[in-house]
Design a protein around this motif. Structure first.
Motif, PDB file in Angstrom:
ATOM      1  N   THR A  50       3.166   8.035   0.360  1.00 20.04           N
ATOM      2  CA  THR A  50       1.985   8.375   1.150  1.00 20.04           C
ATOM      3  C   THR A  50       1.792   9.893   1.120  1.00 20.04           C
ATOM      4  O   THR A  50       2.764  10.643   0.957  1.00 20.04           O
ATOM      5  CB  THR A  50       2.144   7.916   2.610  1.00 20.04           C
ATOM      6  N   PRO A  51       0.562  10.355   1.288  1.00 19.62           N
ATOM      7  CA  PRO A  51       0.311  11.796   1.214  1.00 19.62           C
ATOM      8  C   PRO A  51       0.926  12.592   2.357  1.00 19.62           C
ATOM      9  O   PRO A  51       1.254  13.759   2.200  1.00 19.62           O
ATOM     10  CB  PRO A  51      -1.221  11.892   1.238  1.00 19.62           C
ATOM     11  N   GLU A  52       1.087  11.962   3.517  1.00 18.13           N
ATOM     12  CA  GLU A  52       1.641  12.645   4.676  1.00 18.13           C
ATOM     13  C   GLU A  52       2.727  11.789   5.324  1.00 18.13           C
ATOM     14  O   GLU A  52       2.768  10.575   5.150  1.00 18.13           O
ATOM     15  CB  GLU A  52       0.550  12.945   5.715  1.00 18.13           C
ATOM     16  N   LYS A  53       3.606  12.427   6.115  1.00 15.88           N
ATOM     17  CA  LYS A  53       4.686  11.703   6.799  1.00 15.88           C
ATOM     18  C   LYS A  53       4.146  10.736   7.834  1.00 15.88           C
ATOM     19  O   LYS A  53       4.800   9.757   8.189  1.00 15.88           O
ATOM     20  CB  LYS A  53       5.629  12.690   7.479  1.00 15.88           C
ATOM     21  N   THR A  54       2.944  11.002   8.349  1.00 20.94           N
ATOM     22  CA  THR A  54       2.384  10.166   9.414  1.00 20.94           C
ATOM     23  C   THR A  54       1.243   9.284   8.933  1.00 20.94           C
ATOM     24  O   THR A  54       0.532   8.692   9.733  1.00 20.94           O
ATOM     25  CB  THR A  54       1.870  11.054  10.566  1.00 20.94           C
ATOM     26  N   THR A  55       1.069   9.184   7.607  1.00 22.54           N
ATOM     27  CA  THR A  55      -0.023   8.374   7.062  1.00 22.54           C
ATOM     28  C   THR A  55       0.120   6.914   7.459  1.00 22.54           C
ATOM     29  O   THR A  55       1.185   6.327   7.330  1.00 22.54           O
ATOM     30  CB  THR A  55      -0.052   8.478   5.526  1.00 22.54           C
ATOM     31  N   GLN A  56      -0.969   6.334   7.949  1.00 19.16           N
ATOM     32  CA  GLN A  56      -1.003   4.914   8.257  1.00 19.16           C
ATOM     33  C   GLN A  56      -2.266   4.330   7.645  1.00 19.16           C
ATOM     34  O   GLN A  56      -3.353   4.873   7.810  1.00 19.16           O
ATOM     35  CB  GLN A  56      -1.011   4.675   9.766  1.00 19.16           C
ATOM     36  N   ILE A  57      -2.118   3.252   6.920  1.00 22.24           N
ATOM     37  CA  ILE A  57      -3.244   2.617   6.255  1.00 22.24           C
ATOM     38  C   ILE A  57      -3.355   1.182   6.757  1.00 22.24           C
ATOM     39  O   ILE A  57      -2.465   0.364   6.528  1.00 22.24           O
ATOM     40  CB  ILE A  57      -3.067   2.642   4.729  1.00 22.24           C
ATOM     41  N   SER A  58      -4.408   0.874   7.445  1.00 21.17           N
ATOM     42  CA  SER A  58      -4.623  -0.473   7.967  1.00 21.17           C
ATOM     43  C   SER A  58      -4.763  -1.459   6.807  1.00 21.17           C
ATOM     44  O   SER A  58      -5.381  -1.143   5.782  1.00 21.17           O
ATOM     45  CB  SER A  58      -5.900  -0.484   8.814  1.00 21.17           C
TER      46      SER A  58
ATOM     47  N   THR B  20       0.826  -1.215   0.000  1.00 22.32           N
ATOM     48  CA  THR B  20       0.000   0.000   0.000  1.00 22.32           C
ATOM     49  C   THR B  20       0.857   1.260   0.000  1.00 22.32           C
ATOM     50  O   THR B  20       0.435   2.312  -0.481  1.00 22.32           O
ATOM     51  CB  THR B  20      -0.920   0.013   1.237  1.00 22.32           C
ATOM     52  N   TYR B  21       2.078   1.151   0.540  1.00 20.33           N
ATOM     53  CA  TYR B  21       2.957   2.309   0.649  1.00 20.33           C
ATOM     54  C   TYR B  21       3.957   2.438  -0.499  1.00 20.33           C
ATOM     55  O   TYR B  21       4.755   3.367  -0.534  1.00 20.33           O
ATOM     56  CB  TYR B  21       3.770   2.234   1.948  1.00 20.33           C
TER      57      TYR B  21
END
Length: 213
Positions: free
Chosen positions: A149-157, A144-145
């Motif tokens: 990612t759009p942001e430095k802290t983006t997390q996608i389950s 997924t990564y």
């Protein structure tokens, strides 16, 4: 995912479409910079394409070295043996690149600006100071990564990193050998799952937190 043309194909495209300086793309040798950031796979082409560009009028060149991709999450998760093999390959490629550029400069005395820019210090600085710069994941890889990612802290389950501040979790991860700051998919204990915990860690954490409760 879009197909990326090889450097040979890109130069061929340039020769077919832009080398003649068509209307709307009337470049000039005196004010045009040809920049290249290519990888280890391209060294096998012996940089023949560089001579093609020179013959078409290119006189200013910028070459960027291969970044420390041995520190990339995709390779880190494959283990230390992969990283150890990759590191000298990158160093060798970058050394060959510098030598080829020097030979190119020696051969052609009428070049304008020719620079080899070392990307390694920048990337190493970013990776060494990831937490201070606000990046939460520099070691955990997930499909997924793969395109960013759009942001430095983006997390996608359910991809890593799974941030968790529990002291119990951190201690269990430390004992198994997983990353702690932040908690990422680097456990060597058992088969990895994409939430960032191995099955064994999850069982221990549930047991200990139940005891505390």
């Amino acid at each position: 995912m879009p197909t990326v043309l090889s450097i040979v194909d890109q130069v061929s495209q340039f020769k077919q479409i832009l080398a003649s300086k068509p209307v709307g793309a009337q470049w000039d040798s005196s004010n045009t910079l040809f920049a290249f950031w290519i990888g280890i796979n391209d060294v096998g082409n012996s940089f023949v394409w560089l001579e093609i560009l020179y013959q078409e009028g290119a006189r200013s060149f910028l070459f960027l070295t291969v970044a420390p991709t041995d520190r990339a999450p995709l390779f880190l998760q494959q283990g230390s043996n992969v990283v150890k093999c990759l590191h000298p390959l990158i160093a060798n490629y970058n050394a060959q690149l510098a030598a080829i550029v020097e030979n190119f400069k020696t051969k052609h005395k009428n070049l304008d600006q020719v620079t080899v820019f070392d990307t390694q210090p920048i990337f190493n600085t970013l990776l060494n100071n990831a937490n201070a710069l606000g990046f939460v994941n520099v070691t955990g890889w997930c499909e997924t990564y793969q395109n960013g990612t759009p942001e430095k802290t983006t997390q996608i389950s359910p991809c890593a990193p799974f941030l968790h501040t529990s002291p119990v979790v951190k201690e269990e991860v430390r004992q198994v050998g997983a990353s702690v700051a932040p908690l990422l998919v680097t456990s060597n204990d058992s088969k990895l799952i994409k939430t960032g915990f191995s099955n064994k860690i999850q069982r221990k954490v549930r047991y200990k937190e139940k005891q505390k409760g």
